[in-house]
Scaffold this motif. Structure first.
Motif, PDB file in Angstrom:
ATOM      1  N   TYR A 106      49.510  53.763  44.965  1.00  0.00           N
ATOM      2  CA  TYR A 106      50.263  52.621  45.460  1.00  0.00           C
ATOM      3  C   TYR A 106      51.363  52.146  44.520  1.00  0.00           C
ATOM      4  CZ  TYR A 106      46.685  52.388  49.046  1.00  0.00           C
ATOM      5  OH  TYR A 106      45.858  52.684  50.079  1.00  0.00           O
ATOM      6  N   GLY A 107      51.306  52.533  43.270  1.00  0.00           N
ATOM      7  CA  GLY A 107      52.376  52.233  42.347  1.00  0.00           C
ATOM      8  C   GLY A 107      52.525  50.783  41.917  1.00  0.00           C
ATOM      9  N   PHE A 108      51.467  50.015  41.900  1.00  0.00           N
ATOM     10  CA  PHE A 108      51.577  48.632  41.441  1.00  0.00           C
ATOM     11  C   PHE A 108      50.502  48.353  40.402  1.00  0.00           C
ATOM     12  CE2 PHE A 108      48.458  48.490  44.697  1.00  0.00           C
ATOM     13  CZ  PHE A 108      47.620  47.445  44.424  1.00  0.00           C
ATOM     14  N   THR A 109      50.671  47.253  39.685  1.00  0.00           N
ATOM     15  CA  THR A 109      49.790  47.011  38.548  1.00  0.00           C
ATOM     16  C   THR A 109      49.320  45.574  38.407  1.00  0.00           C
ATOM     17  OG1 THR A 109      51.712  46.699  37.150  1.00  0.00           O
ATOM     18  CG2 THR A 109      50.768  48.907  37.199  1.00  0.00           C
ATOM     19  N   CYS A 110      49.471  44.746  39.417  1.00  0.00           N
ATOM     20  CA  CYS A 110      49.029  43.354  39.329  1.00  0.00           C
ATOM     21  C   CYS A 110      47.793  43.160  40.194  1.00  0.00           C
ATOM     22  CB  CYS A 110      50.136  42.403  39.770  1.00  0.00           C
ATOM     23  SG  CYS A 110      51.553  42.429  38.664  1.00  0.00           S
ATOM     24  N   PHE A 111      46.715  42.717  39.568  1.00  0.00           N
ATOM     25  CA  PHE A 111      45.433  42.577  40.251  1.00  0.00           C
ATOM     26  C   PHE A 111      44.831  41.205  39.972  1.00  0.00           C
ATOM     27  CE2 PHE A 111      46.083  46.985  39.317  1.00  0.00           C
ATOM     28  CZ  PHE A 111      45.546  47.682  40.379  1.00  0.00           C
ATOM     29  N   ILE A 112      44.302  40.568  40.997  1.00  0.00           N
ATOM     30  CA  ILE A 112      43.460  39.391  40.838  1.00  0.00           C
ATOM     31  C   ILE A 112      42.111  39.778  41.420  1.00  0.00           C
ATOM     32  CG2 ILE A 112      43.007  37.003  41.485  1.00  0.00           C
ATOM     33  CD1 ILE A 112      45.987  36.538  41.687  1.00  0.00           C
ATOM     34  N   CYS A 113      41.092  39.738  40.595  1.00  0.00           N
ATOM     35  CA  CYS A 113      39.763  40.195  41.000  1.00  0.00           C
ATOM     36  C   CYS A 113      38.801  39.014  41.068  1.00  0.00           C
ATOM     37  CB  CYS A 113      39.240  41.232  40.015  1.00  0.00           C
ATOM     38  SG  CYS A 113      40.321  42.679  39.884  1.00  0.00           S
ATOM     39  N   PHE A 114      38.392  38.664  42.270  1.00  0.00           N
ATOM     40  CA  PHE A 114      37.434  37.580  42.499  1.00  0.00           C
ATOM     41  C   PHE A 114      36.033  38.159  42.541  1.00  0.00           C
ATOM     42  CE2 PHE A 114      41.353  35.993  44.419  1.00  0.00           C
ATOM     43  CZ  PHE A 114      41.413  34.708  43.896  1.00  0.00           C
ATOM     44  N   GLY A 115      35.228  37.836  41.548  1.00  0.00           N
ATOM     45  CA  GLY A 115      33.840  38.289  41.530  1.00  0.00           C
ATOM     46  C   GLY A 115      33.654  39.710  41.038  1.00  0.00           C
ATOM     47  N   ALA A 116      34.720  40.452  40.852  1.00  0.00           N
ATOM     48  CA  ALA A 116      34.633  41.819  40.341  1.00  0.00           C
ATOM     49  C   ALA A 116      34.774  41.789  38.822  1.00  0.00           C
ATOM     50  CB  ALA A 116      35.727  42.687  40.954  1.00  0.00           C
ATOM     51  N   ILE A 117      34.221  42.788  38.187  1.00  0.00           N
ATOM     52  CA  ILE A 117      34.330  42.932  36.735  1.00  0.00           C
ATOM     53  C   ILE A 117      35.052  44.249  36.443  1.00  0.00           C
ATOM     54  CG2 ILE A 117      32.293  41.510  36.255  1.00  0.00           C
ATOM     55  CD1 ILE A 117      30.720  44.119  35.836  1.00  0.00           C
ATOM     56  N   PRO A 118      35.519  44.455  35.221  1.00  0.00           N
ATOM     57  CA  PRO A 118      36.237  45.695  34.922  1.00  0.00           C
ATOM     58  C   PRO A 118      35.465  46.964  35.300  1.00  0.00           C
ATOM     59  CG  PRO A 118      36.552  44.142  33.139  1.00  0.00           C
ATOM     60  CD  PRO A 118      35.546  43.527  34.070  1.00  0.00           C
ATOM     61  N   ALA A 119      34.156  46.973  35.125  1.00  0.00           N
ATOM     62  CA  ALA A 119      33.371  48.156  35.473  1.00  0.00           C
ATOM     63  C   ALA A 119      33.491  48.506  36.950  1.00  0.00           C
ATOM     64  CB  ALA A 119      31.900  47.933  35.113  1.00  0.00           C
ATOM     65  N   ASP A 120      33.712  47.513  37.807  1.00  0.00           N
ATOM     66  CA  ASP A 120      33.887  47.762  39.239  1.00  0.00           C
ATOM     67  C   ASP A 120      35.171  48.528  39.523  1.00  0.00           C
ATOM     68  OD1 ASP A 120      31.529  46.385  39.861  1.00  0.00           O
ATOM     69  OD2 ASP A 120      32.585  44.482  40.078  1.00  0.00           O
ATOM     70  N   LEU A 121      36.113  48.490  38.576  1.00  0.00           N
ATOM     71  CA  LEU A 121      37.378  49.213  38.709  1.00  0.00           C
ATOM     72  C   LEU A 121      37.382  50.485  37.867  1.00  0.00           C
ATOM     73  CD1 LEU A 121      39.892  46.235  38.488  1.00  0.00           C
ATOM     74  CD2 LEU A 121      38.958  47.293  40.533  1.00  0.00           C
ATOM     75  N   GLY A 122      36.214  50.853  37.356  1.00  0.00           N
ATOM     76  CA  GLY A 122      36.115  52.057  36.544  1.00  0.00           C
ATOM     77  C   GLY A 122      36.634  51.873  35.134  1.00  0.00           C
ATOM     78  N   LEU A 123      36.675  50.626  34.669  1.00  0.00           N
ATOM     79  CA  LEU A 123      37.182  50.333  33.332  1.00  0.00           C
ATOM     80  C   LEU A 123      36.042  49.934  32.407  1.00  0.00           C
ATOM     81  CD1 LEU A 123      40.257  48.124  34.286  1.00  0.00           C
ATOM     82  CD2 LEU A 123      40.241  50.561  33.736  1.00  0.00           C
ATOM     83  N   ASN A 124      36.142  50.347  31.174  1.00  0.00           N
ATOM     84  CA  ASN A 124      35.162  49.966  30.169  1.00  0.00           C
ATOM     85  C   ASN A 124      35.882  49.119  29.117  1.00  0.00           C
ATOM     86  OD1 ASN A 124      32.779  49.798  28.786  1.00  0.00           O
ATOM     87  ND2 ASN A 124      32.977  51.781  27.802  1.00  0.00           N
ATOM     88  N   ILE A 125      36.248  47.907  29.533  1.00  0.00           N
ATOM     89  CA  ILE A 125      36.972  47.003  28.641  1.00  0.00           C
ATOM     90  C   ILE A 125      36.282  45.646  28.652  1.00  0.00           C
ATOM     91  CG2 ILE A 125      39.205  48.153  28.899  1.00  0.00           C
ATOM     92  CD1 ILE A 125      39.999  45.995  30.934  1.00  0.00           C
ATOM     93  N   ASP A 126      36.443  44.938  27.557  1.00  0.00           N
ATOM     94  CA  ASP A 126      35.921  43.572  27.491  1.00  0.00           C
ATOM     95  C   ASP A 126      36.841  42.659  28.288  1.00  0.00           C
ATOM     96  OD1 ASP A 126      33.753  44.152  25.865  1.00  0.00           O
ATOM     97  OD2 ASP A 126      34.930  43.916  24.036  1.00  0.00           O
ATOM     98  N   HIS A 127      36.276  41.606  28.826  1.00  0.00           N
ATOM     99  CA  HIS A 127      37.094  40.653  29.568  1.00  0.00           C
ATOM    100  C   HIS A 127      36.499  39.262  29.435  1.00  0.00           C
ATOM    101  CE1 HIS A 127      33.875  40.822  32.509  1.00  0.00           C
ATOM    102  NE2 HIS A 127      34.444  39.838  33.171  1.00  0.00           N
ATOM    103  N   LYS A 128      37.331  38.294  29.739  1.00  0.00           N
ATOM    104  CA  LYS A 128      36.919  36.904  29.772  1.00  0.00           C
ATOM    105  C   LYS A 128      37.411  36.363  31.104  1.00  0.00           C
ATOM    106  CE  LYS A 128      37.702  32.554  27.419  1.00  0.00           C
ATOM    107  NZ  LYS A 128      38.531  31.854  26.459  1.00  0.00           N
ATOM    108  N   LEU A 129      36.596  35.573  31.779  1.00  0.00           N
ATOM    109  CA  LEU A 129      37.018  35.001  33.055  1.00  0.00           C
ATOM    110  C   LEU A 129      38.244  34.125  32.859  1.00  0.00           C
ATOM    111  CD1 LEU A 129      33.711  33.987  34.879  1.00  0.00           C
ATOM    112  CD2 LEU A 129      35.138  35.987  35.250  1.00  0.00           C
ATOM    113  N   ASN A 130      39.149  34.213  33.820  1.00  0.00           N
ATOM    114  CA  ASN A 130      40.368  33.409  33.834  1.00  0.00           C
ATOM    115  C   ASN A 130      41.217  33.593  32.582  1.00  0.00           C
ATOM    116  OD1 ASN A 130      39.867  32.335  36.387  1.00  0.00           O
ATOM    117  ND2 ASN A 130      38.525  30.790  35.517  1.00  0.00           N
ATOM    118  N   ALA A 131      41.289  34.838  32.134  1.00  0.00           N
ATOM    119  CA  ALA A 131      42.167  35.179  31.017  1.00  0.00           C
ATOM    120  C   ALA A 131      42.942  36.434  31.398  1.00  0.00           C
ATOM    121  CB  ALA A 131      41.362  35.421  29.744  1.00  0.00           C
TER     122      ALA A 131
END
Length: 175
Positions: A106-131
């Motif tokens: 799809y060629g885009f890179t802006c995501f807002i994920c409600f209730g999903a975590i990075p692992a749900d997108l196949g990512l192994n990164i640390d995250h903080k809610l609303n950051a």
């Protein structure tokens, strides 16, 4: 995994098979399906090819998006300054998404994920809610489930503050 080692006694290379185990790493390893990218639709349910922003909703109960929630998502899309046909929405059920595949197709890179975590997108990164997270030339925002953000004023205020700053570059220029 096959590796080649030089044997000092014979002077020849030997092939040795080794297994890599996920438990050797300090973080879990997540695998995402590489085969296909999901079909994305705009907020009116029409399939789309070139969105600028993706809302990912993970619903613990696997219920479809209600009409009221869809109306709120449309208002949020309007708030970003994008046209509604530039904003995609994906309801995540039990499957994982592959962020890289979505970006390639799809060629885009802006995501807002409600209730999903990075692992749900196949990512192994640390995250903080609303950051805001800048990752692979993209911008990600992980927040609480959509219904929770609507009900909790503190969460809502945090979310809109970060989203307002994060997606300001997507807003239409006012004449």
């Amino acid at each position: 995994m096959n590796i080649f080692r030089h044997n000092n006694q014979t002077g020849m290379q030997e092939e040795q098979t080794m297994s890599l185990y996920g438990y050797l790493f300090s973080k879990p390893i997540y695998v995402a399906n590489e085969s296909i990218a999901p079909e994305l639709t705009d907020l009116d349910g029409v399939p789309m090819k070139t969105p600028k922003l993706l809302f990912v909703l993970r619903n613990a109960m696997n219920h479809p998006i209600s009409a009221e929630d869809l109306d709120l998502l449309k208002k949020m899309a309007d708030w970003t300054g994008l046209e509604r046909n530039e904003v995609a929405c994906y309801l995540m059920q039990d499957e994982l998404l592959n962020l890289n595949k979505i970006r390639l197709v799809y060629g885009f890179t802006c995501f807002i994920c409600f209730g999903a975590i990075p692992a749900d997108l196949g990512l192994n990164i640390d995250h903080k809610l609303n950051a805001m997270i800048r990752f692979m030339d993209g911008i990600l925002l992980f927040t609480s489930p959509f219904a929770e953000v609507q009900k909790n004023e503190k969460l809502k205020k945090e979310f809109f503050h970060v989203a307002g700053n994060m997606f300001s570059h997507l807003r239409k220029k006012k004449s």
